[in-house]
Write an enzyme that holds these catalytic residues in place. Structure first.
Site, PDB file in Angstrom:
ATOM      1  N   TYR A  32      -5.545   2.341   8.131  1.00 27.44           N
ATOM      2  CA  TYR A  32      -5.018   3.106   9.252  1.00 27.44           C
ATOM      3  C   TYR A  32      -6.214   3.345  10.152  1.00 27.44           C
ATOM      4  CZ  TYR A  32      -0.524   4.301   7.078  1.00 27.44           C
ATOM      5  OH  TYR A  32       0.727   4.267   6.546  1.00 27.44           O
TER       6      TYR A  32
ATOM      7  N   PRO B  80       0.831  -1.217   0.000  1.00 30.20           N
ATOM      8  CA  PRO B  80       0.000   0.000   0.000  1.00 30.20           C
ATOM      9  C   PRO B  80       0.860   1.259   0.000  1.00 30.20           C
ATOM     10  CG  PRO B  80       0.094  -0.962   2.202  1.00 30.20           C
ATOM     11  CD  PRO B  80       0.793  -1.917   1.295  1.00 30.20           C
TER      12      PRO B  80
ATOM     13  N   GLY C  50      12.737  -2.807   0.721  1.00 28.61           N
ATOM     14  CA  GLY C  50      14.061  -2.947   0.104  1.00 28.61           C
ATOM     15  C   GLY C  50      14.119  -3.880  -1.095  1.00 28.61           C
TER      16      GLY C  50
ATOM     17  N   ASP D 234       8.067  -6.940   3.215  1.00 23.18           N
ATOM     18  CA  ASP D 234       8.418  -5.905   2.233  1.00 23.18           C
ATOM     19  C   ASP D 234       9.554  -5.069   2.803  1.00 23.18           C
ATOM     20  OD1 ASP D 234       7.476  -3.713   3.752  1.00 23.18           O
ATOM     21  OD2 ASP D 234       5.649  -3.442   2.563  1.00 23.18           O
TER      22      ASP D 234
ATOM     23  N   GLY E 185       0.123   5.268   0.179  1.00 18.36           N
ATOM     24  CA  GLY E 185      -0.862   6.338   0.294  1.00 18.36           C
ATOM     25  C   GLY E 185      -0.502   7.520  -0.581  1.00 18.36           C
TER      26      GLY E 185
ATOM     27  N   HIS F 217       8.226  -0.218   6.804  1.00 15.81           N
ATOM     28  CA  HIS F 217       7.580   0.859   6.042  1.00 15.81           C
ATOM     29  C   HIS F 217       8.551   1.394   4.987  1.00 15.81           C
ATOM     30  CE1 HIS F 217       3.636   2.900   6.939  1.00 15.81           C
ATOM     31  NE2 HIS F 217       4.057   3.723   5.991  1.00 15.81           N
TER      32      HIS F 217
ATOM     33  N   GLN G  31      -5.661  -1.919   3.097  1.00 15.12           N
ATOM     34  CA  GLN G  31      -4.809  -1.572   4.249  1.00 15.12           C
ATOM     35  C   GLN G  31      -5.461  -0.453   5.024  1.00 15.12           C
ATOM     36  OE1 GLN G  31      -2.592   1.562   4.109  1.00 15.12           O
ATOM     37  NE2 GLN G  31      -2.481   1.292   6.323  1.00 15.12           N
TER      38      GLN G  31
ATOM     39  N   ARG H  62      10.005  12.749   8.851  1.00 10.05           N
ATOM     40  CA  ARG H  62      10.583  12.598   7.508  1.00 10.05           C
ATOM     41  C   ARG H  62      11.218  13.939   7.154  1.00 10.05           C
ATOM     42  NH1 ARG H  62       5.460   9.055   5.290  1.00 10.05           N
ATOM     43  NH2 ARG H  62       5.833   7.331   6.715  1.00 10.05           N
TER      44      ARG H  62
ATOM     45  N   THR I  46      -1.915  -1.678   9.498  1.00 16.67           N
ATOM     46  CA  THR I  46      -0.521  -1.221   9.621  1.00 16.67           C
ATOM     47  C   THR I  46      -0.307  -0.693  11.035  1.00 16.67           C
ATOM     48  OG1 THR I  46      -0.383  -0.693   7.281  1.00 16.67           O
ATOM     49  CG2 THR I  46       1.184   0.408   8.716  1.00 16.67           C
TER      50      THR I  46
HETATM   51  C1  LIG Z   1       5.123   7.030  -0.946  1.00 21.23           C
HETATM   52  C2  LIG Z   1       4.834   5.909  -0.009  1.00 21.23           C
HETATM   53  C3  LIG Z   1       3.605   5.874   0.650  1.00 21.23           C
HETATM   54  C4  LIG Z   1       3.333   4.833   1.542  1.00 21.23           C
HETATM   55  N1  LIG Z   1       2.105   4.768   2.131  1.00 21.23           N
HETATM   56  C5  LIG Z   1       1.784   3.721   2.924  1.00 21.23           C
HETATM   57  C6  LIG Z   1       0.465   3.577   3.426  1.00 21.23           C
HETATM   58  O1  LIG Z   1      -0.410   4.373   3.148  1.00 21.23           O
HETATM   59  N2  LIG Z   1       0.229   2.516   4.234  1.00 21.23           N
HETATM   60  C7  LIG Z   1       1.185   1.583   4.561  1.00 21.23           C
HETATM   61  O2  LIG Z   1       0.908   0.631   5.293  1.00 21.23           O
HETATM   62  N3  LIG Z   1       2.436   1.693   4.058  1.00 21.23           N
HETATM   63  C8  LIG Z   1       2.753   2.722   3.243  1.00 21.23           C
HETATM   64  N4  LIG Z   1       4.000   2.805   2.698  1.00 21.23           N
HETATM   65  C9  LIG Z   1       4.965   1.731   2.962  1.00 21.23           C
HETATM   66  C10 LIG Z   1       4.798   0.620   1.913  1.00 21.23           C
HETATM   67  O3  LIG Z   1       3.591  -0.058   2.073  1.00 21.23           O
HETATM   68  C11 LIG Z   1       5.906  -0.426   2.027  1.00 21.23           C
HETATM   69  O4  LIG Z   1       5.962  -0.923   3.350  1.00 21.23           O
HETATM   70  C12 LIG Z   1       7.272   0.081   1.619  1.00 21.23           C
HETATM   71  O5  LIG Z   1       7.187   0.966   0.523  1.00 21.23           O
HETATM   72  C13 LIG Z   1       8.137  -1.113   1.260  1.00 21.23           C
HETATM   73  O6  LIG Z   1       9.425  -0.734   0.955  1.00 21.23           O
HETATM   74  P1  LIG Z   1       9.956  -0.535  -0.539  1.00 21.23           P
HETATM   75  O7  LIG Z   1       9.428   0.775  -0.973  1.00 21.23           O
HETATM   76  O8  LIG Z   1      11.434  -0.532  -0.360  1.00 21.23           O
HETATM   77  O9  LIG Z   1       9.432  -1.677  -1.365  1.00 21.23           O
HETATM   78  C14 LIG Z   1       4.309   3.832   1.801  1.00 21.23           C
HETATM   79  C15 LIG Z   1       5.526   3.879   1.124  1.00 21.23           C
HETATM   80  C16 LIG Z   1       5.797   4.879   0.228  1.00 21.23           C
HETATM   81  C17 LIG Z   1       7.102   4.863  -0.513  1.00 21.23           C
END
Ligand SMILES: Cc1cc2nc3c(=O)[nH]c(=O)nc-3n(C[C@H](O)[C@H](O)[C@H](O)COP(=O)(O)O)c2cc1C
Length: 405
Positions: free
Chosen positions: A132, A80, A312, A310, A82, A279, A130, A167, A158
């Site tokens: 929140y 997911p 990396g 997830d 957002g 995340h 997913q 951030r 999550t």
């Molecule tokens: C721009 C962005 C927005 C994200 N938004 C959410 C979200 O809304 N909910 C959530 O559970 N994780 C969110 N994540 C985390 C991703 O679900 C995921 O855990 C993460 O991107 C995995 O790492 P990777 O980008 O290296 O594959 C977000 C990640 C990014 C990059």
């Protein structure tokens, strides 16, 4: 370079970088504080090598994987993400479409800009939701009602963002909800006229349709975003998780688990699966990489829980390494987000195709025709440790290493 010419997720990332204004692109790449977690996530995958087994018939290769009783064409899906609609209008719809075409799961973010109902129209069978949790329980309850009505079978909670992480890069850039870009960022954006024209022509920041029903009637995009921020993040405890387990009869997945003892507790509460995740380095900068804790969690839960991961993952071979260490399934966030930001549906599909092909070729090269047959026997880590039980093929190498020292 066009999207069809890209050969790797890295190529797609470069294409996205060219299209998006810098501060928008960095909203995808950024982590928290010193962003060491983002680097660690990828570096930890590089610690592992795959030990090929040769003279095996690999003419037929199969990466299909069964998860929660459903067969998927590949062992990975879309995490997911957002506010994806900021990077490209209706990005969430495109991600859902790409996942459907590739027959893999798509996890719709609870902070999506496209509504649950619109996603359900095009992709309900392979979409998970997913969530929140909201501070107002009535809103959370209503989300469950809408998700049920949409026909999504899996709910993902999550839990790794109980408070808003810092951030710092996004804060400096003014990348927040709603975005408030600094003058330097606005100037730089002029170097990406196509993105700016599309963004302005479509009315600027899209409304978070998932949350719009709970904000004031006729609320603007900025007002809905501000309302979302009054409801999330919220503190959740095991008690709330128990409540979600009682209220949701479909598959329940907890995302963000890092400790073996938390994973065991999830089993006790009747959770169906976990996604080990930090995340993507966007929560706690000092969190370990998911791939580091995977073997410990797997050892603690055995087959009592579906273990996914997830954070990396950039190559098909990363997915293979995760499987060898015990993951049942793998998700990616940025890879497909780069794709959709760079080239819409075609970009998201290209990212999925590349990963699929990389898995296929790697299975052939290591002599393991079926993804589901992968195990620790194929792994060698940086420190020369072979993961197989003693008596395995690498005991010979271990002996040789000792002789060489
Ligand atoms: C721009 C962005 C927005 C994200 N938004 C959410 C979200 O809304 N909910 C959530 O559970 N994780 C969110 N994540 C985390 C991703 O679900 C995921 O855990 C993460 O991107 C995995 O790492 P990777 O980008 O290296 O594959 C977000 C990640 C990014 C990059």
């Amino acid at each position: 370079m066009k999207i069809g010419d890209t050969l790797s997720i890295g190529d797609i990332e470069r294409l996205a970088k060219r299209r998006l204004p810098r501060v928008i692109f960095e909203g995808i790449t950024s982590g928290v504080e010193d962003e060491r977690g983002v680097t660690r996530n990828e570096a930890e995958f590089h610690r592992y090598r795959l030990l090929p087994r040769h003279l095996i018939d690999v003419s037929m290769r199969d990466q299909s994987t069964t998860l929660f009783g459903r067969s998927y064409a590949s062992p990975f899906g879309i995490s997911p993400t957002g506010v994806a609609g900021i990077f490209r209008r209706d990005a969430e719809l495109m991600l859902a479409q790409a996942a459907t075409a590739a027959k893999v799961p798509f996890i719709m973010s609870g902070a999506s800009m496209v509504s649950i109902e619109r996603i359900a129209q095009i992709a309900s069978a392979n979409t998970w939701f997913q969530m929140y949790a909201a501070r107002d329980q009535k809103i959370s309850d209503d989300f469950l009602r809408r998700v049920r009505a949409a026909g999504f079978g899996t709910l993902v909670l999550t839990v790794d963002n109980p408070v808003l992480p810092r951030r710092e890069r996004d804060m400096r850039n003014g990348f927040r909800l709603p975005p408030k870009l600094a003058p330097f960022a606005l100037l730089e954006a002029l170097m990406h006229p196509n993105w700016v024209i599309d963004y302005l022509r479509q009315g600027g920041m899209p409304v978070m349709e998932t949350w719009a029903p709970y904000a004031a009637p006729q609320a603007s995009a900025a007002e809905v975003a501000r309302f979302f921020r009054t409801q999330s993040p919220t503190i959740q405890t095991w008690r709330e998780l128990e409540g979600f387990r009682r209220a949701w009869s479909g598959k329940l997945v907890v995302k963000g688990i890092m400790r073996p003892s938390d994973a065991v507790r999830c089993i006790e509460l009747g959770v169906d699966g976990i996604i080990i995740s930090n995340h993507g380095g966007k929560a706690l900068d000092r969190a370990p990489a998911s791939i580091e804790v995977l073997p410990h969690i797997k050892a603690a839960v055995g087959d009592g829980l579906v273990v996914m991961l997830d954070s990396g993952v950039r190559r098909g071979s990363d997915i293979i390494v995760a499987r060898c260490l015990g993951a049942d399934f793998v998700f990616l966030g940025r890879a497909t987000l780069y794709g959709v930001a760079a080239a819409g549906l075609a970009g998201a599909s290209r990212a999925l195709d590349i990963l699929r092909e990389e898995i296929d070729i790697t299975l052939g090269l290591i002599g393991c025709p079926r993804f589901e047959q992968l195990g620790p026997d194929f792994l060698l880590s940086d420190d020369g440790e072979h993961r197989a039980a003693s008596g395995g093929p690498l005991d010979v190498i271990a002996e040789r290493r000792k002789e060489m020292v």
